[in-house]
Design an enzyme around this catalytic site. Structure first.
Site, PDB file in Angstrom:
ATOM      1  N   ASP A  17      -9.106   1.908  -4.170  1.00 35.64           N
ATOM      2  CA  ASP A  17      -9.757   1.257  -3.030  1.00 35.64           C
ATOM      3  C   ASP A  17     -11.259   1.151  -3.299  1.00 35.64           C
ATOM      4  O   ASP A  17     -11.977   2.156  -3.338  1.00 35.64           O
ATOM      5  CB  ASP A  17      -9.491   2.074  -1.756  1.00 35.64           C
ATOM      6  CG  ASP A  17      -9.979   1.349  -0.510  1.00 35.64           C
ATOM      7  OD1 ASP A  17     -11.177   0.961  -0.472  1.00 35.64           O
ATOM      8  OD2 ASP A  17      -9.178   1.155   0.415  1.00 35.64           O
ATOM      9  N   ASP A  77     -13.599   2.628  -0.488  1.00 35.87           N
ATOM     10  CA  ASP A  77     -13.585   4.097  -0.460  1.00 35.87           C
ATOM     11  C   ASP A  77     -14.298   4.685  -1.677  1.00 35.87           C
ATOM     12  O   ASP A  77     -15.037   5.675  -1.558  1.00 35.87           O
ATOM     13  CB  ASP A  77     -12.141   4.616  -0.411  1.00 35.87           C
ATOM     14  CG  ASP A  77     -11.519   4.462   0.975  1.00 35.87           C
ATOM     15  OD1 ASP A  77     -12.278   4.253   1.946  1.00 35.87           O
ATOM     16  OD2 ASP A  77     -10.287   4.545   1.078  1.00 35.87           O
ATOM     17  N   ARG A  80      -8.558  -5.562   6.009  1.00 35.36           N
ATOM     18  CA  ARG A  80      -7.141  -5.920   5.945  1.00 35.36           C
ATOM     19  C   ARG A  80      -6.346  -5.036   6.883  1.00 35.36           C
ATOM     20  O   ARG A  80      -6.463  -3.812   6.823  1.00 35.36           O
ATOM     21  CB  ARG A  80      -6.598  -5.701   4.530  1.00 35.36           C
ATOM     22  CG  ARG A  80      -7.133  -6.627   3.514  1.00 35.36           C
ATOM     23  CD  ARG A  80      -6.264  -6.662   2.284  1.00 35.36           C
ATOM     24  NE  ARG A  80      -5.939  -5.352   1.724  1.00 35.36           N
ATOM     25  CZ  ARG A  80      -5.146  -5.179   0.681  1.00 35.36           C
ATOM     26  NH1 ARG A  80      -4.570  -6.218   0.117  1.00 35.36           N
ATOM     27  NH2 ARG A  80      -4.914  -3.981   0.204  1.00 35.36           N
ATOM     28  N   THR A 127       0.151  -5.704   7.992  1.00 39.78           N
ATOM     29  CA  THR A 127       0.419  -7.123   7.688  1.00 39.78           C
ATOM     30  C   THR A 127      -0.316  -7.584   6.432  1.00 39.78           C
ATOM     31  O   THR A 127       0.018  -8.619   5.868  1.00 39.78           O
ATOM     32  CB  THR A 127      -0.048  -8.015   8.854  1.00 39.78           C
ATOM     33  OG1 THR A 127      -1.487  -7.895   8.964  1.00 39.78           O
ATOM     34  CG2 THR A 127       0.591  -7.590  10.171  1.00 39.78           C
TER      35      THR A 127
HETATM   36  C1  PRP Z   1     -10.742  -4.886   0.423  1.00 36.19           C
HETATM   37  C2  PRP Z   1     -11.609  -5.702  -0.514  1.00 36.19           C
HETATM   38  C3  PRP Z   1     -11.356  -7.100  -0.073  1.00 36.19           C
HETATM   39  C4  PRP Z   1      -9.933  -7.058   0.403  1.00 36.19           C
HETATM   40  C5  PRP Z   1      -9.082  -7.724  -0.633  1.00 36.19           C
HETATM   41  O1  PRP Z   1     -11.335  -4.719   1.634  1.00 36.19           O
HETATM   42  O2  PRP Z   1     -12.945  -5.343  -0.496  1.00 36.19           O
HETATM   43  O3  PRP Z   1     -12.230  -7.527   0.970  1.00 36.19           O
HETATM   44  O4  PRP Z   1      -9.573  -5.687   0.514  1.00 36.19           O
HETATM   45  O5  PRP Z   1      -7.767  -7.794  -0.212  1.00 36.19           O
HETATM   46  P1  PRP Z   1      -7.029  -9.163   0.091  1.00 36.19           P
HETATM   47  O6  PRP Z   1      -7.309 -10.064  -1.066  1.00 36.19           O
HETATM   48  O7  PRP Z   1      -5.589  -8.744   0.173  1.00 36.19           O
HETATM   49  O8  PRP Z   1      -7.532  -9.712   1.383  1.00 36.19           O
HETATM   50  P2  PRP Z   1     -10.704  -3.759   2.770  1.00 36.19           P
HETATM   51  O9  PRP Z   1      -9.824  -4.542   3.679  1.00 36.19           O
HETATM   52  O10 PRP Z   1     -10.066  -2.581   2.107  1.00 36.19           O
HETATM   53  O11 PRP Z   1     -11.943  -3.364   3.630  1.00 36.19           O
HETATM   54  P3  PRP Z   1     -13.155  -2.395   3.251  1.00 36.19           P
HETATM   55  O12 PRP Z   1     -13.881  -3.051   2.101  1.00 36.19           O
HETATM   56  O13 PRP Z   1     -13.949  -2.399   4.502  1.00 36.19           O
HETATM   57  O14 PRP Z   1     -12.625  -1.057   2.895  1.00 36.19           O
HETATM   58  N1  URA Z   2      -8.611  -3.668  -1.882  1.00 33.02           N
HETATM   59  C1  URA Z   2      -8.985  -2.699  -2.724  1.00 33.02           C
HETATM   60  O1  URA Z   2     -10.044  -2.065  -2.523  1.00 33.02           O
HETATM   61  N2  URA Z   2      -8.203  -2.405  -3.768  1.00 33.02           N
HETATM   62  C2  URA Z   2      -7.061  -3.068  -4.025  1.00 33.02           C
HETATM   63  O2  URA Z   2      -6.391  -2.778  -5.028  1.00 33.02           O
HETATM   64  C3  URA Z   2      -6.672  -4.095  -3.133  1.00 33.02           C
HETATM   65  C4  URA Z   2      -7.486  -4.370  -2.071  1.00 33.02           C
END
Ligand code: PRP
Ligand code: URA
Length: 208
Positions: A199, A202, A103, A107
């Site tokens: 997160d 993380d 994400r 945005t």
């Molecule tokens: C997180 C999660 C989803 C997304 C959800 O990924 O694992 O893929 O956010 O958010 P959304 O419904 O608003 O799209 P992130 O973008 O943090 O990436 P990562 O798993 O690589 O840390």
């Molecule tokens: N992605 C995450 O990992 N946590 C949230 O709460 C939203 C998006």
């Protein structure tokens, strides 16, 4: 008819509560994601296609069932990765297709960075794996990709969601069943699920 399934299973809710706790360290967090993924997958696959077969037991013949559909596990990187292994052990014949999305922090829109799907679909049922459904942008984009690929049947298997993400996914793809451990209260102003678990990427990988 709604395509949203929120688990009521006590084991799911117990493990989700442990997953949320800030005191849960990355090792325990990964174990819980793995276990929750298995439980959610069990619920999401209750309608898989089967055919009647017969096997020889040491005592004679027994009627039984065999799965007829090829299953694809589609984890959304990174956080979806932790949901793969437990499910894969239970369904060793499944194929695993990774989709890389993150994400954009400003945005909140998904940015695609990895997709190695072959040109022709190789599976009948795709299970999208991602613990978090927040705005819904990543899930909607993944379903878009899979439909363009020609996937016949798609299900979303998650753990936690915000109502906003559930609504967005259902509005864009009402045919896709959504399986979740829990739908939380809301999204905050930086797109995090509240109360959520923080997160998920993380917390699994010890980053951030
Ligand atoms: C997180 C999660 C989803 C997304 C959800 O990924 O694992 O893929 O956010 O958010 P959304 O419904 O608003 O799209 P992130 O973008 O943090 O990436 P990562 O798993 O690589 O840390
Ligand atoms: N992605 C995450 O990992 N946590 C949230 O709460 C939203 C998006």
């Amino acid at each position: 008819m709604s395509n949203i399934f929120e688990s009521r299973h006590p084991l799911v809710q117990h493990k989700l509560t442990l997953l949320r706790a800030v005191s849960t360290d990355p090792k325990q967090f990964r174990e819980l994601i793995r276990e929750l993924a298995l439980l959610m997958c069990y619920e999401a696959t209750s309608d898989l296609g089967v055919k009647n077969i017969e096997v020889d037991t040491p005592m004679g013949k027994a009627g039984g069932l065999e799965l007829t559909e090829k299953i694809g596990l589609v984890p959304i990187l990174r956080a979806g990765l932790g949901m793969v292994n437990g499910i894969w052990e239970m369904m060793p014949g499944a194929e695993v297709w990774h989709i890389g999305l993150y994400r954009d922090e400003e945005t909140l829109k998904p940015v695609s960075y990895y997709n190695k799907l072959p040109t022709i679909p190789t599976v009948q049922v795709c299970l999208i794996l991602d613990p978090m459904l927040a705005t819904g942008g990543s899930a909607v984009a993944t379903v878009d990709i899979l439909k363009e690929w020609g996937a016949e049947q798609i299900k979303f298997v998650g753990i936690l969601a915000a109502p906003e993400g559930v609504a967005a996914l259902q509005a864009a793809h009402p045919d896709v069943p959504v399986h979740l451990a829990k739908i939380d209260s809301n999204l905050n102003d930086i797109g995090y699920i509240v109360p959520g678990l923080g997160d998920a990427g993380d917390r699994q990988f010890g980053t951030g």
